[in-house]
Design an enzyme around this catalytic site. Structure first.
Site, short mmCIF file in Angstrom:
data_model
loop_
_atom_site.label_atom_id
_atom_site.label_comp_id
_atom_site.label_asym_id
_atom_site.label_seq_id
_atom_site.Cartn_x
_atom_site.Cartn_y
_atom_site.Cartn_z
N ARG A 149 55.45 -24.89 -8.89
CA ARG A 149 55.75 -23.61 -8.26
C ARG A 149 56.99 -23.04 -8.93
O ARG A 149 57.78 -23.77 -9.53
CB ARG A 149 55.97 -23.76 -6.77
N LEU A 150 57.17 -21.74 -8.84
CA LEU A 150 58.36 -21.13 -9.44
C LEU A 150 59.58 -21.42 -8.57
O LEU A 150 59.48 -21.43 -7.33
CB LEU A 150 58.20 -19.61 -9.53
N PRO A 151 60.74 -21.63 -9.20
CA PRO A 151 61.96 -21.71 -8.39
C PRO A 151 62.18 -20.38 -7.68
O PRO A 151 61.89 -19.32 -8.24
CB PRO A 151 63.05 -21.98 -9.43
N GLY A 203 76.83 -29.29 1.69
CA GLY A 203 76.36 -28.82 3.00
C GLY A 203 75.11 -29.58 3.45
O GLY A 203 74.95 -29.88 4.64
N GLU A 204 74.23 -29.90 2.47
CA GLU A 204 73.01 -30.66 2.81
C GLU A 204 73.37 -32.08 3.26
O GLU A 204 72.76 -32.63 4.17
CB GLU A 204 72.06 -30.74 1.60
N HIS A 253 74.15 -38.39 -16.93
CA HIS A 253 75.17 -37.78 -17.81
C HIS A 253 74.85 -36.32 -18.12
O HIS A 253 75.74 -35.52 -18.40
CB HIS A 253 75.31 -38.58 -19.11
N ASP A 308 68.83 -21.62 -8.19
CA ASP A 308 70.20 -21.71 -7.68
C ASP A 308 70.39 -23.16 -7.24
O ASP A 308 69.75 -23.61 -6.30
CB ASP A 308 70.35 -20.77 -6.48
N ALA A 353 73.10 -26.76 -6.96
CA ALA A 353 74.32 -27.53 -7.15
C ALA A 353 74.08 -28.46 -8.34
O ALA A 353 72.94 -28.85 -8.62
CB ALA A 353 74.61 -28.34 -5.90
N SER A 410 72.09 -24.44 4.90
CA SER A 410 73.46 -24.91 4.72
C SER A 410 74.41 -23.76 4.37
O SER A 410 75.62 -23.97 4.29
CB SER A 410 73.53 -26.01 3.66
N HIS A 411 73.90 -22.55 4.18
CA HIS A 411 74.77 -21.40 3.90
C HIS A 411 74.58 -20.26 4.90
O HIS A 411 75.01 -19.14 4.65
CB HIS A 411 74.59 -20.94 2.46
N LEU A 447 74.51 -18.90 -4.38
CA LEU A 447 74.80 -17.97 -5.49
C LEU A 447 73.65 -17.00 -5.77
O LEU A 447 73.83 -16.05 -6.52
CB LEU A 447 75.10 -18.75 -6.77
P1 NDP Z 1 67.83 -27.31 -4.26
O1 NDP Z 1 67.86 -28.64 -4.94
O2 NDP Z 1 67.22 -27.22 -2.92
O3 NDP Z 1 67.06 -26.28 -5.19
C1 NDP Z 1 67.51 -25.98 -6.48
C2 NDP Z 1 66.61 -24.95 -7.12
O4 NDP Z 1 65.37 -25.57 -7.49
C3 NDP Z 1 66.26 -23.80 -6.19
O5 NDP Z 1 66.30 -22.61 -6.93
C4 NDP Z 1 64.84 -24.15 -5.71
O6 NDP Z 1 64.08 -23.00 -5.37
C5 NDP Z 1 64.29 -24.82 -6.94
N1 NDP Z 1 63.22 -25.74 -6.64
C6 NDP Z 1 63.18 -26.67 -5.65
N2 NDP Z 1 62.03 -27.37 -5.72
C7 NDP Z 1 61.34 -26.86 -6.77
C8 NDP Z 1 60.08 -27.17 -7.35
N3 NDP Z 1 59.29 -28.13 -6.87
N4 NDP Z 1 59.68 -26.43 -8.42
C9 NDP Z 1 60.45 -25.44 -8.92
N5 NDP Z 1 61.65 -25.12 -8.41
C10 NDP Z 1 62.09 -25.82 -7.35
O7 NDP Z 1 69.30 -26.66 -4.21
P2 NDP Z 1 70.71 -27.39 -4.05
O8 NDP Z 1 70.61 -28.29 -2.87
O9 NDP Z 1 71.12 -27.98 -5.34
O10 NDP Z 1 71.70 -26.17 -3.72
C11 NDP Z 1 71.62 -25.54 -2.47
C12 NDP Z 1 72.53 -24.36 -2.42
O11 NDP Z 1 73.89 -24.73 -2.28
C13 NDP Z 1 72.51 -23.40 -3.61
O12 NDP Z 1 72.19 -22.14 -3.09
C14 NDP Z 1 73.93 -23.42 -4.14
O13 NDP Z 1 74.38 -22.17 -4.66
C15 NDP Z 1 74.70 -23.76 -2.92
N6 NDP Z 1 76.04 -24.31 -3.21
C16 NDP Z 1 77.15 -23.52 -3.05
C17 NDP Z 1 78.41 -24.02 -3.31
C18 NDP Z 1 79.63 -23.15 -3.19
O14 NDP Z 1 80.72 -23.64 -3.44
N7 NDP Z 1 79.53 -21.88 -2.88
C19 NDP Z 1 78.60 -25.42 -3.73
C20 NDP Z 1 77.37 -26.12 -3.92
C21 NDP Z 1 76.13 -25.60 -3.64
P3 NDP Z 1 63.79 -22.63 -3.81
O15 NDP Z 1 65.08 -22.04 -3.30
O16 NDP Z 1 62.65 -21.67 -3.85
O17 NDP Z 1 63.43 -23.92 -3.12
#
Ligand code: NDP
Length: 336
Positions: free
Chosen positions: A303-305, A188-189, A230, A179, A181, A48-49, A125
């Site tokens: 798993r690690l983020p 974007g998703e 909340h 990272d 939202a 999405s980015h 980010l």
């Molecule tokens: P996700 O919900 O996909 O993931 C959030 C974080 O959780 C990631 O760091 C991910 O790591 C981690 N994660 C996911 N699954 C696990 C798991 N099972 N165990 C441990 N960690 C996990 O991200 P979002 O959909 O919330 O956000 C997507 C992107 O959108 C972000 O990069 C955000 O910065 C961007 N964004 C940008 C905006 C802007 O205005 N510029 C506005 C809103 C969002 P991993 O990446 O390894 O999966």
């Protein structure tokens, strides 16, 4: 419904992104910085980015909302606080200019922050905080956007999807980085799910009439909800403050009021914080960190983020990109 894809190498993705930005008025330095961010997103599987954002970047150049020749200016306000005037340009170049003095100051004083103003952020980010952690420091940042998320209990959007990102350094290894939202799902998703006809979990958002729905296109027209009820709502509130008034910039609703509605990235602020674990703790904590990660990884199912993206990054091969999207970007690149 599965959409058709076309295979592109990372170099082809970079060249396509850069050429399309140059074509619409970005200068070499800005086009390079944005294309790099877009390519790294495709490389890491942050779809999405990646190229998905190019039509929006170009809309902002076409409407002249963004200055494609902007040269960011950095001011040292105090030895540990910098202010970056992005000069109405895209965020990736503001980051390129801001991160070097920020990192140097955090190594010297243990803590440093940069307040970025007049920047157009349209990306993930993690690139900012990973750069900080690759330099041995802890990084933390957030941005707001325009209202898309209703505060907990409400049906009216006030918060942006307000992402935040954190990274912790691990010498010789990928940092621990998240990272996310603060909405239940990034905008974007939702747009990609709507485009591909996928449904989303109940609780992701509300339709324009305020009803819970699993239909992504209905949520796209309505509002998203914060993650975690909340608790996510109060974190989104904090991000409104940190990315707006703290850095001399706008709340999401004010950002929307001044935006021209062209669909490109809005103008806003960003605060980036860097911390030195060595200076704060007075010692080398890397063994302690690795022991903690070992304990973490011993637990089944975790798993690690950041691990998903870092695994994707190991593959330098071509990426499958949505065919319709590629054709759109090629058309933009070849417009006369
Ligand atoms: P996700 O919900 O996909 O993931 C959030 C974080 O959780 C990631 O760091 C991910 O790591 C981690 N994660 C996911 N699954 C696990 C798991 N099972 N165990 C441990 N960690 C996990 O991200 P979002 O959909 O919330 O956000 C997507 C992107 O959108 C972000 O990069 C955000 O910065 C961007 N964004 C940008 C905006 C802007 O205005 N510029 C506005 C809103 C969002 P991993 O990446 O390894 O999966």
């Amino acid at each position: 419904m599965t959409s058709k894809t076309i295979e592109l190498s990372l170099d082809e993705i970079f060249n396509l992104a850069k050429a399309s930005l140059l074509k619409h008025g970005a200068n070499e330095e800005n086009a390079d910085a944005v294309a790099n961010t877009v390519t790294n997103a495709e490389r890491d599987g942050s779809l999405s980015h990646g190229l998905f954002r190019i039509p929006g970047y170009i809309k902002a150049l076409q409407s002249k909302k963004v200055d494609g020749s902007a040269k960011p200016e950095i001011k040292e306000v105090t030895p540990t606080i910098f202010r970056c005037d992005a000069k109405n340009g895209f965020a990736p170049l503001a980051h390129k200019y801001s991160l070097k003095p920020l990192i140097e100051a955090a190594h010297k004083f243990g803590i440093a922050g940069v307040a970025i103003q007049r920047s157009h952020h349209f990306a993930a980010l993690w690139p900012e905080v990973e750069t900080i952690s690759e330099n041995g420091l802890v990084g933390l940042t957030s941005v707001s956007y325009t209202p898309a998320v209703a505060p907990a209990g409400g049906t009216t959007a006030l918060f942006g999807t307000n992402p935040m990102s954190f990274a912790w350094p691990r010498p010789g290894k990928n940092p621990i980085v998240f990272d996310m939202a603060t909405s239940s799902m990034a905008k974007g998703e939702i747009q990609i799910a709507a485009r591909d006809g996928h449904s989303v979990p109940l609780g992701t958002g509300l339709s324009s009439s305020g009803e819970l729905t699993t239909d992504a296109s209905e949520i796209d027209k309505g509002v998203l909800l914060p993650f975690g009820g909340h608790k996510g709502s109060v974190i989104a509130l904090m991000i409104e403050l940190l990315s707006g008034p703290l850095v001399g910039e706008t709340f999401s609703y004010e950002t929307k009021e001044r935006d021209n509605g062209d669909g490109g990235p809005v103008q806003g602020g960003q605060f980036i914080l860097a911390l030195s674990p060595e200076i704060c703790s007075g010692k080398d904590t890397s063994d302690q960190i690795e022991q903690f990660i070992n304990k973490y990884n011993e637990i089944d199912g975790v798993r690690l983020p950041g691990a998903r993206r870092h695994k994707n990054r190991e593959d330098n091969g071509p990426r499958q990109v949505n065919a319709e999207l590629i054709n759109t970007v090629i058309r933009l690149r070849d417009e006369s």
